[in-house]
Motif scaffolding. Sequence first.
Motif, PDB file in Angstrom:
ATOM      1  N   LYS A   5     -10.672  39.802  23.768  1.00 52.25           N
ATOM      2  CA  LYS A   5     -11.204  38.566  24.348  1.00 52.25           C
ATOM      3  C   LYS A   5     -10.221  37.877  25.280  1.00 52.25           C
ATOM      4  O   LYS A   5     -10.618  37.052  26.111  1.00 52.25           O
ATOM      5  CB  LYS A   5     -11.612  37.606  23.219  1.00 52.25           C
ATOM      6  CG  LYS A   5     -12.736  38.149  22.346  1.00 52.25           C
ATOM      7  CD  LYS A   5     -13.105  37.172  21.252  1.00 52.25           C
ATOM      8  CE  LYS A   5     -14.246  37.716  20.395  1.00 52.25           C
ATOM      9  NZ  LYS A   5     -14.628  36.791  19.300  1.00 52.25           N
ATOM     10  N   THR A   6      -8.927  38.196  25.147  1.00 51.58           N
ATOM     11  CA  THR A   6      -7.910  37.612  26.012  1.00 51.58           C
ATOM     12  C   THR A   6      -6.985  38.727  26.496  1.00 51.58           C
ATOM     13  O   THR A   6      -6.932  39.803  25.893  1.00 51.58           O
ATOM     14  CB  THR A   6      -7.068  36.554  25.277  1.00 51.58           C
ATOM     15  OG1 THR A   6      -6.183  37.208  24.355  1.00 51.58           O
ATOM     16  CG2 THR A   6      -7.960  35.571  24.523  1.00 51.58           C
ATOM     17  N   PRO A   7      -6.244  38.494  27.582  1.00 48.17           N
ATOM     18  CA  PRO A   7      -5.323  39.524  28.080  1.00 48.17           C
ATOM     19  C   PRO A   7      -4.248  39.925  27.083  1.00 48.17           C
ATOM     20  O   PRO A   7      -3.631  40.985  27.228  1.00 48.17           O
ATOM     21  CB  PRO A   7      -4.709  38.865  29.323  1.00 48.17           C
ATOM     22  CG  PRO A   7      -5.710  37.858  29.755  1.00 48.17           C
ATOM     23  CD  PRO A   7      -6.314  37.329  28.482  1.00 48.17           C
TER      24      PRO A   7
ATOM     25  N   THR B  37      -3.416  45.574  32.488  1.00 49.90           N
ATOM     26  CA  THR B  37      -3.751  44.693  31.362  1.00 49.90           C
ATOM     27  C   THR B  37      -4.887  45.291  30.541  1.00 49.90           C
ATOM     28  O   THR B  37      -4.834  45.305  29.306  1.00 49.90           O
ATOM     29  CB  THR B  37      -4.146  43.298  31.877  1.00 49.90           C
ATOM     30  OG1 THR B  37      -3.055  42.723  32.585  1.00 49.90           O
ATOM     31  CG2 THR B  37      -4.529  42.380  30.722  1.00 49.90           C
ATOM     32  N   ILE B  38      -5.907  45.790  31.217  1.00 51.08           N
ATOM     33  CA  ILE B  38      -7.032  46.415  30.520  1.00 51.08           C
ATOM     34  C   ILE B  38      -6.578  47.672  29.785  1.00 51.08           C
ATOM     35  O   ILE B  38      -6.978  47.924  28.637  1.00 51.08           O
ATOM     36  CB  ILE B  38      -8.161  46.742  31.522  1.00 51.08           C
ATOM     37  CG1 ILE B  38      -8.754  45.445  32.078  1.00 51.08           C
ATOM     38  CG2 ILE B  38      -9.243  47.594  30.869  1.00 51.08           C
ATOM     39  CD1 ILE B  38      -9.794  45.648  33.161  1.00 51.08           C
TER      40      ILE B  38
ATOM     41  N   PHE C 141      -4.216  52.083  25.407  1.00 50.60           N
ATOM     42  CA  PHE C 141      -3.645  53.192  26.157  1.00 50.60           C
ATOM     43  C   PHE C 141      -2.170  52.930  26.444  1.00 50.60           C
ATOM     44  O   PHE C 141      -1.728  51.778  26.498  1.00 50.60           O
ATOM     45  CB  PHE C 141      -4.408  53.403  27.467  1.00 50.60           C
ATOM     46  CG  PHE C 141      -5.793  53.947  27.285  1.00 50.60           C
ATOM     47  CD1 PHE C 141      -6.014  55.312  27.227  1.00 50.60           C
ATOM     48  CD2 PHE C 141      -6.883  53.090  27.140  1.00 50.60           C
ATOM     49  CE1 PHE C 141      -7.289  55.829  27.050  1.00 50.60           C
ATOM     50  CE2 PHE C 141      -8.161  53.589  26.964  1.00 50.60           C
ATOM     51  CZ  PHE C 141      -8.360  54.959  26.910  1.00 50.60           C
ATOM     52  N   SER C 142      -1.429  54.007  26.660  1.00 50.60           N
ATOM     53  CA  SER C 142       0.008  53.872  26.903  1.00 50.60           C
ATOM     54  C   SER C 142       0.308  53.289  28.272  1.00 50.60           C
ATOM     55  O   SER C 142       1.411  52.798  28.513  1.00 50.60           O
ATOM     56  CB  SER C 142       0.693  55.241  26.766  1.00 50.60           C
ATOM     57  OG  SER C 142       0.132  56.182  27.681  1.00 50.60           O
ATOM     58  N   GLY C 143      -0.665  53.353  29.165  1.00 52.57           N
ATOM     59  CA  GLY C 143      -0.446  52.799  30.490  1.00 52.57           C
ATOM     60  C   GLY C 143      -1.588  53.100  31.430  1.00 52.57           C
ATOM     61  O   GLY C 143      -2.620  53.681  31.043  1.00 52.57           O
ATOM     62  N   HIS C 144      -1.398  52.721  32.691  1.00 56.48           N
ATOM     63  CA  HIS C 144      -2.405  52.855  33.735  1.00 56.48           C
ATOM     64  C   HIS C 144      -2.887  54.300  33.875  1.00 56.48           C
ATOM     65  O   HIS C 144      -4.096  54.571  33.957  1.00 56.48           O
ATOM     66  CB  HIS C 144      -1.802  52.347  35.051  1.00 56.48           C
ATOM     67  CG  HIS C 144      -2.765  52.288  36.196  1.00 56.48           C
ATOM     68  ND1 HIS C 144      -3.330  53.408  36.759  1.00 56.48           N
ATOM     69  CD2 HIS C 144      -3.247  51.236  36.895  1.00 56.48           C
ATOM     70  CE1 HIS C 144      -4.123  53.050  37.749  1.00 56.48           C
ATOM     71  NE2 HIS C 144      -4.096  51.721  37.851  1.00 56.48           N
TER      72      HIS C 144
ATOM     73  N   SER D  80     -17.047  46.965  30.521  1.00 52.04           N
ATOM     74  CA  SER D  80     -17.286  45.531  30.376  1.00 52.04           C
ATOM     75  C   SER D  80     -16.114  44.716  30.895  1.00 52.04           C
ATOM     76  O   SER D  80     -16.293  43.720  31.609  1.00 52.04           O
ATOM     77  CB  SER D  80     -17.551  45.186  28.903  1.00 52.04           C
ATOM     78  OG  SER D  80     -18.717  45.820  28.433  1.00 52.04           O
ATOM     79  N   LEU D  81     -14.910  45.118  30.536  1.00 53.10           N
ATOM     80  CA  LEU D  81     -13.729  44.372  30.969  1.00 53.10           C
ATOM     81  C   LEU D  81     -13.530  44.485  32.477  1.00 53.10           C
ATOM     82  O   LEU D  81     -13.099  43.521  33.127  1.00 53.10           O
ATOM     83  CB  LEU D  81     -12.493  44.886  30.226  1.00 53.10           C
ATOM     84  CG  LEU D  81     -12.468  44.613  28.721  1.00 53.10           C
ATOM     85  CD1 LEU D  81     -11.244  45.253  28.079  1.00 53.10           C
ATOM     86  CD2 LEU D  81     -12.477  43.111  28.429  1.00 53.10           C
ATOM     87  N   LEU D  82     -13.852  45.635  33.039  1.00 51.97           N
ATOM     88  CA  LEU D  82     -13.708  45.805  34.487  1.00 51.97           C
ATOM     89  C   LEU D  82     -14.684  44.912  35.254  1.00 51.97           C
ATOM     90  O   LEU D  82     -14.361  44.392  36.327  1.00 51.97           O
ATOM     91  CB  LEU D  82     -13.935  47.264  34.866  1.00 51.97           C
ATOM     92  CG  LEU D  82     -12.816  48.239  34.499  1.00 51.97           C
ATOM     93  CD1 LEU D  82     -13.294  49.681  34.635  1.00 51.97           C
ATOM     94  CD2 LEU D  82     -11.577  48.012  35.384  1.00 51.97           C
TER      95      LEU D  82
END
Length: 314
Positions: free
Chosen positions: A214-216, A276-277, A283-286, A265-267
């Motif tokens: 719900k928050t970053p 951030t997502i 996930f470990s990263g982008h 949904s977050l996107l």
Amino acid sequence: MEKPDIPRLQLESFAHFNYKVPLLQVQHYPVNAAYFTIENRDNYPVIDYISPNRRQFYKIFHMTSGTGVLTIGLHQYEMGPGEIAFLHPDEIMSWQTTSQETGGHFCLIHPAYFGHDAAHVAQLFRQYPYFQPSQAVVQLTPEQSTTVNGYFEQMLKEERGPNDDKKQAILLHLQMLLLEAKRAGKQLAQVQVTEQFGHIYGFLSLLESAFQVKTPDDTIKIKTAAEFAGQLNVHPNYLNALVKNHTGKTLREHILDRLLYEAKSLLVQTDWDINTISYGLGFSGHAAFTSFFSKKAQVTPTAFRKNVAAPAHL
């Protein structure tokens, strides 16, 4: 050591369940769904499906023809013409059509649709008794059913029309609809669902509760199929076979599908950057997130965000 009370049912025992197999397609609402939607079943035929909680929409549907089995939480109703159902956003529900066709209307209302100018209607929805699973279906008289059908027709006309004050008209018809159903007050008899179906609902409920970004600063921990089975005190093989038998997908497939839905949904519904997502979803990263998303959605997260319109606000 394995618990002695863990069931090890054979797949043949599932045949005694009340549904055809496979039955329930798990269906989430579009990530960019409008805050108010109304449809006529003539143009939007009903399908057999199960909808997890956190749908974020109240749903009201009225039947003018046909029959079907509605399950809300652990309560089950056999519905027919002249009956109306009220579904709360927090409840898992499913539907199975038991006739060739079904007629009537349905509408979806997001709590944000009410806004500050209709806080009294939002309060009415929160307090309305028939949004409880044990009271969710009301049997109308033929005259009441005709009246309710008229309210749906008027809302459909307004929603499709050009009037600037159509939201005000829709809210008035909604309130009259709730009043008419409350006056009817004759709740349809319901029965408890089977233990097996309860396990399916239990798994989907636990799966939904695992996704609370719900928050970053929120970060979820994706549970394994074995962890979900442990929470339900059943063997993973049993739960996996049960869910696969009645939804067509394994526990792992449901987990990955739900992860993808949350990512979409977050996107669409936030302006958070991809990093951030990524971390919010565990996930470990982008790069890891982009690889997962691209494989499942056949498009990169960035391209998906650009291509999908923002949620419609009516």
